[in-house]
Enzyme design. Structure first.
Site, short mmCIF file in Angstrom:
data_model
loop_
_atom_site.label_atom_id
_atom_site.label_comp_id
_atom_site.label_asym_id
_atom_site.label_seq_id
_atom_site.Cartn_x
_atom_site.Cartn_y
_atom_site.Cartn_z
N ARG B 200 0.82 -1.23 0.00
CA ARG B 200 0.00 0.00 0.00
C ARG B 200 0.85 1.27 0.00
O ARG B 200 0.40 2.33 0.42
CB ARG B 200 -0.98 0.03 1.18
CG ARG B 200 -1.95 -1.14 1.19
CD ARG B 200 -3.15 -0.90 2.11
NE ARG B 200 -3.94 -2.12 2.20
CZ ARG B 200 -3.77 -3.03 3.15
NH1 ARG B 200 -2.87 -2.85 4.09
NH2 ARG B 200 -4.51 -4.11 3.17
N LYS B 222 1.83 11.12 -11.90
CA LYS B 222 0.92 10.19 -12.58
C LYS B 222 1.65 8.89 -12.85
O LYS B 222 2.72 8.88 -13.47
CB LYS B 222 0.44 10.78 -13.90
CG LYS B 222 -0.66 11.81 -13.77
CD LYS B 222 -1.27 12.07 -15.13
CE LYS B 222 -2.35 13.13 -15.07
NZ LYS B 222 -2.90 13.39 -16.42
N GLU B 264 6.68 17.01 -26.41
CA GLU B 264 6.10 17.50 -25.14
C GLU B 264 6.67 18.87 -24.78
O GLU B 264 6.00 19.70 -24.18
CB GLU B 264 6.37 16.50 -24.00
CG GLU B 264 5.67 15.15 -24.16
CD GLU B 264 4.18 15.17 -23.83
OE1 GLU B 264 3.65 16.22 -23.44
OE2 GLU B 264 3.55 14.11 -23.99
N LYS B 306 5.53 22.40 -15.96
CA LYS B 306 4.73 21.29 -15.47
C LYS B 306 4.55 21.37 -13.96
O LYS B 306 3.45 21.14 -13.44
CB LYS B 306 5.35 19.95 -15.87
CG LYS B 306 4.51 18.78 -15.35
CD LYS B 306 4.54 17.57 -16.22
CE LYS B 306 3.53 16.55 -15.72
NZ LYS B 306 3.59 15.29 -16.45
N GLU B 316 -5.73 16.67 -11.19
CA GLU B 316 -6.36 16.91 -12.48
C GLU B 316 -7.86 17.13 -12.39
O GLU B 316 -8.66 16.41 -12.97
CB GLU B 316 -6.05 15.76 -13.46
CG GLU B 316 -6.41 16.16 -14.90
CD GLU B 316 -5.78 15.24 -15.93
OE1 GLU B 316 -4.60 14.94 -15.81
OE2 GLU B 316 -6.49 14.83 -16.85
N ARG B 320 -4.83 20.97 -14.78
CA ARG B 320 -3.80 20.01 -15.16
C ARG B 320 -4.11 19.33 -16.49
O ARG B 320 -3.21 18.91 -17.20
CB ARG B 320 -3.62 18.97 -14.05
CG ARG B 320 -2.54 17.97 -14.39
CD ARG B 320 -2.12 17.14 -13.20
NE ARG B 320 -1.08 16.20 -13.60
CZ ARG B 320 -0.36 15.49 -12.76
NH1 ARG B 320 -0.55 15.62 -11.47
NH2 ARG B 320 0.56 14.66 -13.20
N ASN B 324 -2.50 17.97 -21.43
CA ASN B 324 -2.79 16.88 -22.36
C ASN B 324 -3.16 17.36 -23.75
O ASN B 324 -3.83 16.65 -24.50
CB ASN B 324 -3.92 16.00 -21.80
CG ASN B 324 -3.43 15.18 -20.63
OD1 ASN B 324 -2.32 14.68 -20.63
ND2 ASN B 324 -4.27 15.07 -19.61
N HIS B 327 -3.25 14.91 -26.62
CA HIS B 327 -3.13 13.56 -26.08
C HIS B 327 -4.35 12.69 -26.34
O HIS B 327 -4.23 11.47 -26.42
CB HIS B 327 -2.84 13.61 -24.57
CG HIS B 327 -1.42 13.96 -24.26
ND1 HIS B 327 -0.82 15.12 -24.72
CD2 HIS B 327 -0.46 13.31 -23.55
CE1 HIS B 327 0.43 15.18 -24.28
NE2 HIS B 327 0.68 14.09 -23.58
N HIS B 331 -3.43 9.44 -27.91
CA HIS B 331 -3.69 8.13 -27.29
C HIS B 331 -4.44 7.23 -28.26
O HIS B 331 -4.21 6.03 -28.32
CB HIS B 331 -4.49 8.31 -26.00
CG HIS B 331 -3.66 8.78 -24.86
ND1 HIS B 331 -4.20 9.08 -23.62
CD2 HIS B 331 -2.34 9.00 -24.74
CE1 HIS B 331 -3.24 9.49 -22.81
NE2 HIS B 331 -2.10 9.44 -23.46
N HIS B 344 5.25 7.73 -27.89
CA HIS B 344 4.24 8.60 -27.30
C HIS B 344 4.32 10.01 -27.90
O HIS B 344 3.31 10.59 -28.31
CB HIS B 344 4.42 8.63 -25.79
CG HIS B 344 3.49 9.56 -25.08
ND1 HIS B 344 2.12 9.39 -25.08
CD2 HIS B 344 3.72 10.70 -24.36
CE1 HIS B 344 1.56 10.37 -24.39
NE2 HIS B 344 2.51 11.18 -23.95
#
Lengths: 443, 443
Positions: B200, B222, B264, B306, B316, B320, B324, B327, B331, B344
């Site tokens: 955890r 992330k 990016e 960032k 987010e 935030r 993206n 993206h 994606h 990517h």
């Protein structure tokens, strides 16, 4: 590190509390006894300290139980609410009969319009329709999907967890959805972890249907799955929006499962609540006979004890570990016997007997506590020894990967002092551990 | 919900910053422009609002870059530190050449005595020994284990993740251990999620070895893995103890990977930093030639952008999401083409062109911005169209499971206003989206 908790002061009018419908509103911040956190010098047990006032100023707690109706619904049948105070992650535990017939109660905690109910093959024929109705009654914009997992601790693994993700993704759930865990501890732990990890976190609600889940696993935000080498090794701390305990669901619980939950209930008495232990000694027949008032009181008192500990130590930096009395031995039994062979509470019961035995060997508790522990667990039809196949080596191998090991040293929860006191410490005579293992293992 | 960010004010003496060794200490809370969060009424775009002062009082940010030596080591070769301010989860990003030859820098962030380095088959022959030495030099009590995963986005899945858990559990790591991610974004995301979920949550450190990981994936917490139906659908927000960017590791990076990272970098210019975009237009040849000063400045400025966004909106909830840009389309390209076929950044480059094209069709930006975007991406040898196999239907199917869908509505990051301004909104003419998809797809 050693942490001791001392006995709670006796409730006033204790026995009247067994009827939750007349439980008065009270705050534990005034009626509880005291909790004292000892020196944090790692692994140096400092024994038990003198009683002092509960440190509510440094760590404010609001654990309250209410007989009054909840929120804005004057006709609510909710007889008890326990609030778990975790700042922005606080949530209520509703406890009472017939709560699944109160759609408003559930719906006020649903985020978004889409719900995924995670349940299992045993519970879905019993309660899935009822829960679906409770979620959608009077609110047709809510859509409910469900995923029905195989039932049992042996399925609490990554393969089964992926079925939850598959369903959530195939049905195109987005961040504004709610996962509902409908079932026992295995379902709650897996659904909670799935909710924590799906899209990096969505809302979820716990509807526990076993006594074990009601008094332990659904409260406190521990979620996760097992690994072939150990229990709960993969998971997250993740809090639900609410826990809804409909005590009527206990009517369909097998006797063995009921007893398993009682093991955790007894644990609260042993580690921090002598008055509750004494109440349990007197009321065990009523619990086993499923007397609704007795069950409600035992659930409420257990949730209050757990909520108080979790509020003080959400991430288990010390105090929270005391909730794991008997669990290090118990997890070894579950792992060794094969997941699903022993119920969690059965393993914890045998584990608690071992921890109490070791505490006795260390001279930390009186023999009478050992005797009373054995008596109450036997009265509840719980095992008081590990299975024959558990050898000393099997115990030692599994214990070595316990989460409470730090820098290679095993810390244990052991009783110390009068009934209702325990310590979490790595500073104990290793011989006592060896003696206990030898006493309980045939080889 | 619509959120707009406006252009940062120009750095004073901008070009001198390309030599990080002389970068003066400065705070963005004084030199930055402004960020304005618009009405939170869901999905009701309110367009762009007038510029206002940055709301630093409500959301204090401390993003700073320093040319001075770090902490207590006067001879440190660290030329830049960017602090990510997230309260108790704050951490530094060290940027500079030769940082892996500074054992103290790494060791001060190691918790416990045991480290698990998670890396891949490409990076381990290059840097695993160096990192192991940096972790243990002068400190023999530290033991280092490693797990070497196959290299590539197609392995960013649950099966590969389990190898990390297997190694951690087989070697009996406990809570006081540290995971180290040594590699690109795939390694960072998987190691971070493994660290979040193992017992955890255990500590971890990011050592990114690709430009993409340095400027994007290793900053902001992330973490996660892909699902066959979509990227990064399973994961956690989990912050590292530190990020160590040794720019020397870029010397072994293939050209295609370098270009992927530049996509990016260009993004930060487009969404919120017009001055940086202009600097990139002038300095792209130096970046492609791997000029150390140019690379260091581009990394620093990207991390600062960032870090500032993440400090304002860790989970987010709105702002935030502007990181993206491109993206959602990107994606879809990655998923459609099969993980690992397109890098990517390559997919993001084509996706940004599509987002910019759509912004143009909506009349939200001037045609010159579209032209400059195409030019700079082509200069960086990045693709500006999706692959032929991407049909309109393929885009639409994948977009439907994007994490930015809320209650069924797709929100997009689109440019609006002068260079360096964008919005995150679900309130746009659906025809513009259809037109863009048709313009970029053969069927």
């Amino acid at each position: 590190m050693a942490i001791a908790s001392s006995p709670s002061s006796l409730h006033s009018s204790l026995h009247s509390h067994s009827k939750t419908s007349i439980t008065p509103r009270h705050s534990f911040s005034s009626s509880q006894g005291f909790v004292k956190i000892l020196s944090r010098s790692d692994f140096c047990a400092v024994g038990r300290v003198c009683a002092g006032p509960l440190r509510f100023h440094a760590n404010p707690i609001k654990v309250s139980a209410s007989a009054a109706p909840v929120m804005d619904k004057p006709d609510s049948r909710v007889s008890t609410v326990v609030d778990v105070d975790l700042g922005t992650r606080s949530y209520p535990i509703y406890i009472g009969p017939g709560l699944l017939d109160e759609p408003d109660l559930l719906q006020r905690h649903v985020h978004g319009k889409r719900v995924l109910v995670v349940t299992n093959t045993t519970i879905s024929p019993l309660y899935l329709d009822k829960v679906t109705k409770a979620l959608t009654h009077g609110n047709e914009s809510i859509s409910v999907e469900s995923v029905i997992l195989p039932d049992g601790e042996q399925y609490k693994n990554m393969e089964t967890l992926m079925k939850v993700f598959d369903k959530a993704i195939e049905t195109r759930l987005d961040r504004r959805c709610t996962f509902v865990a409908l079932g026992g501890g295995v379902i709650g732990d897996m659904c909670g972890f799935a909710a924590a990890a799906f899209l990096r976190g969505v809302n979820f609600i716990q509807i526990p249907t076993t006594l074990m889940a009601m008094v332990d696993s659904s409260v406190g935000g521990k979620t996760g799955i097992n690994h072939p080498l150990g229990k709960n090794l993969i998971g997250a701390f993740y809090q639900p929006q609410c826990v809804l305990v409909d005590t009527d669901t206990l009517n369909t619980l097998p006797d063995r499962e009921l007893a398993s939950g009682i093991a955790e209930v007894v644990k609260y008495g042993l580690i921090r609540d002598a008055a509750f232990f004494e109440w349990l000694e007197k009321n065990m027949p009523a619990l086993l006979a499923r007397d609704p008032s007795a069950l409600s009181y035992a659930i409420k008192r257990s949730c209050e004890n757990k909520a108080e500990v979790v509020s003080l130590d959400e991430k288990e930096s010390g105090l929270r570990a005391t909730l794991n009395l008997g669990h290090t031995f118990g997890h070894a039994i579950e792992t060794g016997a094969g997941y699903g062979q022993w119920l969690h509470g059965e393993a914890v019961a045998a584990g608690m007997v071992m921890a109490v035995d070791m505490s006795c060997r260390l001279g930390w508790i009186d023999e009478t506590i050992r005797k009373r522990t054995l008596d109450i667990l036997q009265q509840a039809n719980l095992p008081i020894t590990p299975p024959n196949m558990m050898t000393v080596d099997k115990f030692k191998n599994t214990i070595a990967v316990d989460k409470k090991v730090a820098d290679g040293l095993l810390r244990l929860i052991l009783l110390k002092g009068p009934l209702g006191n325990c310590v979490f410490t790595g500073d104990y005579d290793r011989n006592a551990l060896d003696e206990t293992l030898r006493a309980f293992c045939k080889s």
